[in-house]
Write an enzyme that holds these catalytic residues in place. Structure first.
Site, PDB file in Angstrom:
ATOM      1  N   GLY A 180       0.825  -1.200   0.000  1.00  0.00           N
ATOM      2  CA  GLY A 180       0.000   0.000   0.000  1.00  0.00           C
ATOM      3  C   GLY A 180       0.859   1.248   0.000  1.00  0.00           C
ATOM      4  O   GLY A 180       1.147   1.833  -1.049  1.00  0.00           O
ATOM      5  N   CYS A 210       0.359  10.986 -11.001  1.00  0.00           N
ATOM      6  CA  CYS A 210      -1.105  10.828 -10.969  1.00  0.00           C
ATOM      7  C   CYS A 210      -1.635  11.071  -9.566  1.00  0.00           C
ATOM      8  O   CYS A 210      -2.632  11.770  -9.356  1.00  0.00           O
ATOM      9  CB  CYS A 210      -1.509   9.425 -11.393  1.00  0.00           C
ATOM     10  SG  CYS A 210      -0.824   8.922 -12.961  1.00  0.00           S
ATOM     11  N   ASN A 269      -0.314  12.773  -7.182  1.00  0.00           N
ATOM     12  CA  ASN A 269      -0.230  14.186  -6.806  1.00  0.00           C
ATOM     13  C   ASN A 269      -1.416  14.963  -7.337  1.00  0.00           C
ATOM     14  O   ASN A 269      -1.964  15.826  -6.654  1.00  0.00           O
ATOM     15  CB  ASN A 269       1.073  14.804  -7.330  1.00  0.00           C
ATOM     16  CG  ASN A 269       2.224  14.510  -6.391  1.00  0.00           C
ATOM     17  OD1 ASN A 269       2.023  14.425  -5.180  1.00  0.00           O
ATOM     18  ND2 ASN A 269       3.402  14.335  -6.938  1.00  0.00           N
ATOM     19  N   GLY A 299     -28.207  11.718  19.017  1.00  0.00           N
ATOM     20  CA  GLY A 299     -28.741  10.476  18.469  1.00  0.00           C
ATOM     21  C   GLY A 299     -29.112  10.619  17.005  1.00  0.00           C
ATOM     22  O   GLY A 299     -28.923   9.695  16.205  1.00  0.00           O
ATOM     23  N   GLU A 330      -4.754   7.471  -1.009  1.00  0.00           N
ATOM     24  CA  GLU A 330      -3.890   8.456  -1.676  1.00  0.00           C
ATOM     25  C   GLU A 330      -2.813   8.990  -0.737  1.00  0.00           C
ATOM     26  O   GLU A 330      -2.518  10.175  -0.722  1.00  0.00           O
ATOM     27  CB  GLU A 330      -4.727   9.623  -2.207  1.00  0.00           C
ATOM     28  CG  GLU A 330      -5.822   9.182  -3.142  1.00  0.00           C
ATOM     29  CD  GLU A 330      -5.391   9.191  -4.596  1.00  0.00           C
ATOM     30  OE1 GLU A 330      -4.254   9.598  -4.886  1.00  0.00           O
ATOM     31  OE2 GLU A 330      -6.205   8.761  -5.417  1.00  0.00           O
TER      32      GLU A 330
END
Lengths: 259, 401
Positions: free
Chosen positions: B142, B249, B251, B351, B374
């Site tokens: 990742g 991309c 960025n 609530g 990202e």
């Protein structure tokens, strides 16, 4: 077929605090195209897309109202006319109708269209006055328009009991309801293209008028603007049916005094 | 005396050009009248209404910065940012769809594609005739995409791709996928990251749906599976090599996220203000309490900072003076603050804030993703930390395995 639509820049109804010290503040951060006028522009665009022709717009207002002309151009109108009046404080519908009359004496078209009223003052007078000054056949509060035979505008009006269909021979004037359509949102291509469309810049003097002269035609004085009174909370009655009816009758008779 | 605008305390919108403001108004009107009425159903029922891409395209909202000859409108990056703000005001999922199409698919084709690739794909992406997705993240890679294991091996007339990509927005409905893979021209070459335009018809390509997603439910998320998937040479980006391709991309997309999260935060602030003014307890509106007022004051202060940050970021991007770390700073700050604001707003709605009708909890849960995707909040902190200290700390040192 040529439409000229009279448009107005008004404070956004979503903008807060429009009334201060009895004055209507036109100086909100968000000024927008009057929604009724937007419907008139939309309908004019639809009809010229179907039958050919062009749509122009005319606006009376300060320099920053140019953005509202651009919005109409971005929707698809081909040309704008901007009558510069930097400060229109104190001008009423009669004064605006006089300025527009001078404009239309120099600019002809088949149909003059405009909103049935503007969102800021809701007077609903300028369209009718303009038609009277120009001696044009006129219909107000249109909910639908179509063209018949190339030289007649058929106006559909919504009445209490049914719809009224009125034929207006060209040239004519119609004021439009916002129930007529959902005005298109300008596309980004339309916005970019609108930069290249011509906007004629006019002064009152160009129309043979002066601001002082126009002020003399003002017939009315606005005393003050007030906020809508807040609605008071209703009463909720509780209990069994007999109690409810008895309490309700009591309130209607003794408090509301309507029985 | 100047007015104080509680939606735009430092009047940043007054600094916008007329073009940018008009584009913002179009996006705002579309979001308010067309997206908002569907957002509740989209979020609760996990529906991305299939007509939304075409609606956005008709208004020209996809790939706005792209040259008109390829179907864009050549608008400014500030305008792009303003659009993401309006769309994310409704739901981050819709903005995610748009960010992927514009920044992660159209942007790389425009930047790295051949003339033929630009002509073949960009106009159809701008009209939403085809939808794109972007495959970089893998199940085990990742924050550290450089360790990716997806491979591309040169064969006669093209490349054979193998691997899997995960957390891919739009993939289940995408017609094309921009896939990044470690490529080898020859068996003994050192692998180098390259980009490919994989079309859904290609044999060996599949894009299964990711199920049971709690966040961004109004947009599609899935995987990309590549099993001996042949991609012809004409679908490979010719020159771009290494992580700078996908990072360019990201960025662009992160820039849009920094702007988009302003919209989500503003929406939560509006809803909290309205609710606490209307809701009465102990005889007074909640908003009459000091605890509530300082929460609203904090929100407006943070939102004003967020607005000014992205406005300046847009100016820098439009004038070509942008450093990627400036985007890291804004993405990290704005996503983090938006999430905080959304959580506080949820709390202020009590609530009722738990139910979907009030829509604040949608923003909270969406922003959990936005804060993570990202580049996570922490990874952007490490990017800035490296700039500040000159020492990279992505890999732990002194505790080598």
């Amino acid at each position: 077929m040529k439409f000229i639509v009279c448009i107005k820049q008004v404070p956004d109804v979503y903008a807060p605090l429009q009334i201060k010290n009895g004055e209507l503040s036109m100086d909100t951060d968000r000024m927008v195209l009057n929604a009724y006028d937007a419907s008139a522009v939309e309908e004019a665009l639809v009809l010229t897309e179907q039958h050919g022709g062009e749509v122009e717009v005319v606006l009376i207002g300060p320099d920053k109202a140019k953005e509202t002309i651009r919005k109409a151009l971005a929707m698809g109108a081909s040309r704008g006319h901007h009558i510069h009046v930097e400060d229109s404080t104190g001008l009423d519908s009669a004064a605006f109708a006089e300025i527009l009359t001078a404009f239309f004496e120099k600019n002809s078209c088949d149909v003059i269209a405009t909103g049935k009223q503007s969102q800021d003052t809701d007077s609903g007078l300028a369209g009718g006055m303009l038609a009277a000054h120009l001696s044009l056949p006129y219909a107000a509060n249109a909910v639908g328009l179509h063209i018949d035979g190339g030289n007649t505008l058929v106006v559909k009006r919504q009445g209490d009991t049914g719809q009224e269909m009125i034929a207006l021979p060209f040239p004519c004037l119609v004021t439009c309801s916002n129930d007529m359509n959902n005005p298109r949102i300008p596309s980004l291509k339309g916005i970019m293209a609108s930069k290249k469309k011509p906007v004629e810049s006019l002064t009152l003097e160009d129309l043979g008028l002066t601001l002082d002269g126009v002020r003399e035609s003002v017939k009315t004085t606005t005393l003050s603007y007030r906020e809508m009174p807040a609605r008071e909370a209703g009463k909720k009655l509780e209990g069994d049916a007999e109690e409810l009816v008895s309490n309700l009758l009591n309130l209607l008779q003794n408090e509301a005094k309507v029985l | 005396m100047a007015k104080f605008n509680i939606d735009d305390a430092y009047n940043f919108e007054s600094l916008l050009s007329e073009d940018d403001r008009m584009i913002m108004e179009t996006a705002r009107e579309y979001a308010r009248t067309k997206l908002e009425p569907r957002a509740m159903e989209g979020n609760q029922q996990e529906i991305f209404h299939p007509e939304i891409p075409a609606e956005m395209a008709e208004l020209g909202l996809l790939g706005v910065t792209i040259d008109p000859q390829y179907g864009g409108v050549g608008a400014s990056y500030t305008a792009y940012g303003l659009i993401t703000r309006e769309i994310e005001r409704v739901d981050s999922a819709y903005r995610s769809f748009m960010s992927v199409q514009s920044s992660l698919v159209m942007h790389p084709i425009n930047e790295f594609g051949t003339e033929e690739q630009k002509k073949r794909f960009l106009p159809r992406l701008a009209t939403a005739e085809i939808i794109g997705c972007f495959g970089l993240t893998e199940p085990d890679h990742g924050s550290d995409p450089g360790s990716m294991v997806t491979t591309a091996v040169k064969v006669d007339g093209g490349w054979v791709l193998n691997g899997a990509k995960m957390w891919i927005t739009n993939s289940p409905v995408a017609d094309i996928a921009i896939v990044w893979a470690k490529a080898k021209e020859h068996k003994d070459d050192k692998p180098v990251i390259r980009g490919f335009i994989v079309e859904k018809e290609f044999k060996g390509y599949s894009a299964p749906v990711t199920h049971n997603k709690m966040s961004l439910r109004a947009s599609h998320t899935g995987e990309i599976i590549l099993e001996d998937c042949f991609v012809p040479d004409e679908n490979a980006f010719p020159d771009i090599r290494g992580l700078k391709g996908p990072f360019s991309c990201l960025n662009s997309a992160r820039y849009g996220i920094a702007w988009g999260t302003v919209g989500a935060a503003e929406n939560c602030y509006h809803r909290a203000r309205q609710y606490t003014l209307e809701r009465k307890q102990f005889g007074y509106p909640l908003a009459a309490n000091q605890l509530v007022q300082t929460k609203l004051a904090n929100m407006l202060t943070d939102i004003t900072g967020m607005q000014l940050l992205v406005h300046r970021l847009g100016q820098l991007k439009d004038s070509g003076e942008l450093h990627p770390s400036m985007i890291s700073l804004a993405k990290r700050h704005n996503a983090g603050k938006a999430l905080e604001i959304a959580r506080v707003a949820r709390d202020m709605l009590g609530g009722n804030g738990i139910t979907g009708e009030y829509r604040v909890i949608h923003h909270v849960i969406n922003l959990e993703s936005v804060n993570t995707y990202e580049g996570t909040y922490d990874i952007h902190g490490l990017i800035l930390g490296r700039d500040i200290t000159g020492i990279q700390s992505f890999t732990p040192r002194g505790n080598d395995l």
